[in-house]
Design a protein around this motif. Structure first.
Motif, PDB file in Angstrom:
ATOM      1  N   GLU A   1       0.831  -1.207   0.000  1.00  0.00           N
ATOM      2  CA  GLU A   1       0.000   0.000   0.000  1.00  0.00           C
ATOM      3  C   GLU A   1       0.869   1.263   0.000  1.00  0.00           C
ATOM      4  N   GLU A   2       0.455   2.269  -0.759  1.00  0.00           N
ATOM      5  CA  GLU A   2       1.224   3.510  -0.865  1.00  0.00           C
ATOM      6  C   GLU A   2       1.045   4.435   0.338  1.00  0.00           C
ATOM      7  N   ASN A   3      -0.116   4.365   1.000  1.00  0.00           N
ATOM      8  CA  ASN A   3      -0.420   5.245   2.126  1.00  0.00           C
ATOM      9  C   ASN A   3      -0.050   4.539   3.430  1.00  0.00           C
ATOM     10  N   ARG A   4       1.033   4.965   4.057  1.00  0.00           N
ATOM     11  CA  ARG A   4       1.521   4.274   5.250  1.00  0.00           C
ATOM     12  C   ARG A   4       0.545   4.374   6.419  1.00  0.00           C
ATOM     13  N   TYR A   5      -0.192   5.496   6.506  1.00  0.00           N
ATOM     14  CA  TYR A   5      -1.135   5.676   7.602  1.00  0.00           C
ATOM     15  C   TYR A   5      -2.355   4.770   7.429  1.00  0.00           C
ATOM     16  N   TYR A   6      -2.817   4.674   6.200  1.00  0.00           N
ATOM     17  CA  TYR A   6      -3.955   3.794   5.950  1.00  0.00           C
ATOM     18  C   TYR A   6      -3.548   2.329   6.128  1.00  0.00           C
ATOM     19  N   ALA A   7      -2.315   2.005   5.723  1.00  0.00           N
ATOM     20  CA  ALA A   7      -1.824   0.636   5.892  1.00  0.00           C
ATOM     21  C   ALA A   7      -1.778   0.258   7.374  1.00  0.00           C
TER      22      ALA A   7
ATOM     23  N   ASP B   1       3.806  -0.902   3.644  1.00  0.00           N
ATOM     24  CA  ASP B   1       3.708   0.356   2.904  1.00  0.00           C
ATOM     25  C   ASP B   1       4.990   0.576   2.095  1.00  0.00           C
TER      26      ASP B   1
ATOM     27  N   GLN C   1       6.955   3.628  -0.638  1.00  0.00           N
ATOM     28  CA  GLN C   1       6.958   4.987  -1.161  1.00  0.00           C
ATOM     29  C   GLN C   1       7.259   4.956  -2.659  1.00  0.00           C
TER      30      GLN C   1
END
Length: 308
Positions: free
Chosen positions: A136-142, A156, A158
């Motif tokens: 996943e690209e979004n570390r917070y959502y992951a 996650d 980048q």
């Protein structure tokens, strides 16, 4: 002196020594029974271990058949997942195409998914006896998704590219196909512009049977496109180790978009395309020799069977 009553009566006296001797005999008998019982148990345990060694027990357990979800359960999952109000969810037909491949995948099946989407829990359920990993690209959502669903394995990453740079980046990779952008390599040590080299080390060691590219976002020029995820999927599929299943099924969602179609043609190749529509493309890639220097061959489009 005579006494009244029965003259045949006899008086029996028991000496205290005899009483002590009886108690000692009982204690000895109890001790003997206890020792015999313990010896019997030890003999039984030793005999059992000799008949079924521990490593044989493990092999018996590991050789037990791996159960799959019943067809009715799979159909129910697909039905309810396709009736979501989320406008970005896959259609029933698209999900079924991926589900059919997962059902035929020899267990335990290794599934790699780029992107956390509406179908994330569905893929995990359909591959419940295999390993499913999400990128996943979004570390917070992951982190949030893994917190509320601890059974999900997500990492996650980048992305450093932009969708508007797609053609330039694809051209650069084609020029470096003999060097840092080879189709067969360990991406952990890669300097290729489109290769993802910052995933956990063990991700590169897994022979992935099915790869789904449904991320990162690609709906604008300044957002990360899917060039890196498609290129990475192409290399992982072609770099499988010898032995076992040497084919990898790669699905690319949103195939109608320019970036997905361009990178699919260049890195996954039209000769490996077995099914496609505007939204989903299905490729089957074979492992390549480590000295290969091109992703696609010049042969005409050929039909590739699934998990033959």
């Amino acid at each position: 002196m005579k006494s009244g009553g029965n003259t045949n009566s006899k008086l029996i006296l028991v000496h205290p020594y005899i009483q002590k001797q009886t108690s000692s005999n009982r204690l000895c008998l109890l001790a003997f029974v206890s020792i015999f019982t313990i010896a019997s148990l030890l003999t039984l345990l030793y005999t059992t271990d000799s008949i079924i060694p521990s490593k044989n027990v493990s092999s018996v357990i590991s050789s037990a058949p791996i159960s799959q979800l019943p067809t009715t359960a799979i159909n129910a999952l697909l039905h309810y997942a396709s009736r979501s109000n989320d406008s970005y969810h896959m259609s029933h037909g698209e999900m079924k195409s991926i589900s059919d491949v997962l059902r035929r995948c020899p267990p335990p099946c290794n599934l790699l998914v780029f992107g956390l989407t509406h179908e994330t829990l569905l893929w995990k359920s359909l591959n419940h006896n295999g390993r499913t990993v999400y990128i996943e690209e979004n570390r917070y959502y992951a982190a949030y998704f893994e917190e509320i669903h601890p059974e999900i394995e997500v990492f996650d990453v980048q992305y450093t590219t932009k969708a508007r740079e797609a053609r330039e980046l694809v051209s650069a990779v084609k020029e470096a196909a003999r060097n840092e952008c080879r189709p067969v390599q360990n991406l952990l040590f890669s300097d290729c512009k489109l290769g993802l080299n910052d995933l956990p080390n063990h991700v590169y060691d897994v022979d992935w049977d099915v790869i789904l590219v449904d991320g990162p976002r690609g709906d604008g020029g300044d957002v990360p496109g899917r060039m890196s995820s498609i290129f990475t999927a192409a290399v992982l599929a072609r770099s499988k180790k010898s032995g076992g299943n040497l084919r990898t099924h790669v699905f690319v969602h949103d195939y109608y978009r320019d970036v997905e179609r361009l990178c699919g043609d260049e890195f996954l190749c039209r000769e490996n395309l077995v099914e496609s529509n505007d939204m989903l493309a299905h490729y089957v890639l074979e492992r390549m020799d480590k000295n290969s220097t091109q992703f696609c061959c010049d042969r005409k489009k050929r039909s590739v069977s699934a998990f033959s």
